[in-house]
Motif scaffolding. Structure first.
Motif, PDB file in Angstrom:
ATOM      1  N   LEU A 143     -26.985   8.667 158.847  1.00 40.82           N
ATOM      2  CA  LEU A 143     -27.645   9.944 159.110  1.00 40.82           C
ATOM      3  C   LEU A 143     -28.610  10.299 157.984  1.00 40.82           C
ATOM      4  N   GLU A 144     -28.204  10.027 156.760  1.00 39.79           N
ATOM      5  CA  GLU A 144     -29.063  10.332 155.613  1.00 39.79           C
ATOM      6  C   GLU A 144     -30.364   9.531 155.668  1.00 39.79           C
ATOM      7  N   TYR A 145     -30.283   8.291 156.079  1.00 32.54           N
ATOM      8  CA  TYR A 145     -31.484   7.452 156.160  1.00 32.54           C
ATOM      9  C   TYR A 145     -32.142   7.493 157.541  1.00 32.54           C
ATOM     10  N   ASP A 146     -31.678   8.408 158.366  1.00 31.23           N
ATOM     11  CA  ASP A 146     -32.284   8.689 159.670  1.00 31.23           C
ATOM     12  C   ASP A 146     -32.195   7.501 160.634  1.00 31.23           C
ATOM     13  N   SER A 192     -21.999  13.148 164.230  1.00 30.43           N
ATOM     14  CA  SER A 192     -20.900  14.110 164.208  1.00 30.43           C
ATOM     15  C   SER A 192     -19.854  13.789 165.266  1.00 30.43           C
ATOM     16  N   SER A 193     -20.269  13.304 166.432  1.00 31.36           N
ATOM     17  CA  SER A 193     -19.271  12.964 167.455  1.00 31.36           C
ATOM     18  C   SER A 193     -18.444  11.758 167.039  1.00 31.36           C
ATOM     19  N   ARG A 194     -19.052  10.772 166.386  1.00 31.76           N
ATOM     20  CA  ARG A 194     -18.292   9.610 165.899  1.00 31.76           C
ATOM     21  C   ARG A 194     -17.311  10.021 164.801  1.00 31.76           C
ATOM     22  N   GLU A 229     -24.905  21.997 161.227  1.00 34.92           N
ATOM     23  CA  GLU A 229     -24.836  22.138 159.777  1.00 34.92           C
ATOM     24  C   GLU A 229     -24.669  20.817 159.043  1.00 34.92           C
ATOM     25  N   ILE A 230     -24.751  19.709 159.749  1.00 31.86           N
ATOM     26  CA  ILE A 230     -24.444  18.423 159.127  1.00 31.86           C
ATOM     27  C   ILE A 230     -25.447  18.049 158.043  1.00 31.86           C
ATOM     28  N   TYR A 231     -26.699  18.402 158.202  1.00 28.61           N
ATOM     29  CA  TYR A 231     -27.684  18.088 157.165  1.00 28.61           C
ATOM     30  C   TYR A 231     -27.460  18.928 155.908  1.00 28.61           C
ATOM     31  N   ASN A 232     -27.045  20.178 156.086  1.00 29.13           N
ATOM     32  CA  ASN A 232     -26.797  21.045 154.934  1.00 29.13           C
ATOM     33  C   ASN A 232     -25.560  20.609 154.158  1.00 29.13           C
ATOM     34  N   GLN A 233     -24.586  20.042 154.855  1.00 29.39           N
ATOM     35  CA  GLN A 233     -23.325  19.654 154.232  1.00 29.39           C
ATOM     36  C   GLN A 233     -23.233  18.158 153.961  1.00 29.39           C
ATOM     37  N   ILE A 293     -29.538   7.332 162.674  1.00 25.10           N
ATOM     38  CA  ILE A 293     -28.731   7.878 163.759  1.00 25.10           C
ATOM     39  C   ILE A 293     -29.016   9.368 163.847  1.00 25.10           C
ATOM     40  N   ASN A 294     -28.895   9.911 165.038  1.00 21.90           N
ATOM     41  CA  ASN A 294     -29.153  11.346 165.174  1.00 21.90           C
ATOM     42  C   ASN A 294     -27.895  12.149 164.834  1.00 21.90           C
TER      43      ASN A 294
END
Length: 114
Positions: A9-12, A20-22, A75-79, A14-15
């Motif tokens: 997610l950090e390196y974009d 978050s679902s995984r 909120e996944i990007y903020n956390q 995956i969306n």
């Protein structure tokens, strides 16, 4: 797996929804397995290993009771940095428990041959 999803997610790669679902799909089974392992240690009377595993169980129960155990899509990007630090700490803690378990296993096997 959770850490891999966060790094992707950090390196974009995956969306946020897929990530978050995984992560959310493996959190509850992880909590259940930790509880079962602590119960087995209690029944087997391995007090030292039980007391070493109890902080992790307490942390998991606290997360579940306060409903902070699931990763929020919005909120996944903020956390992201906090979630990665949390997963790294958890991996380190479980690695220490694994090394202690191997030590006790090898120690008990060594005592049988003496």
């Amino acid at each position: 797996m959770q850490l891999v999803c966060l790094v992707d997610l950090e390196y974009d790669y995956i969306n946020p929804y897929d990530s978050s679902s995984r992560i959310n799909n493996v959190i509850l089974p992880e909590f259940i397995i930790q509880g079962v392992l602590c119960f087995i240690l209690l029944i087997a009377r391995h007090w030292f290993m039980l007391f070493m595993a109890l902080p992790h169980l307490y942390y998991n129960v606290n997360l579940y009771v306060t409903r902070r155990h699931m990763v929020d899509v919005t909120e996944i990007y903020n956390q992201l940095s906090w979630e990665k630090k949390q997963r790294f700490f958890k991996i380190g803690y479980l690695l220490v428990l694994f090394i202690l378990s191997l030590f006790w296993l090898l120690w008990s096997i060594g005592d049988e041959y003496e």
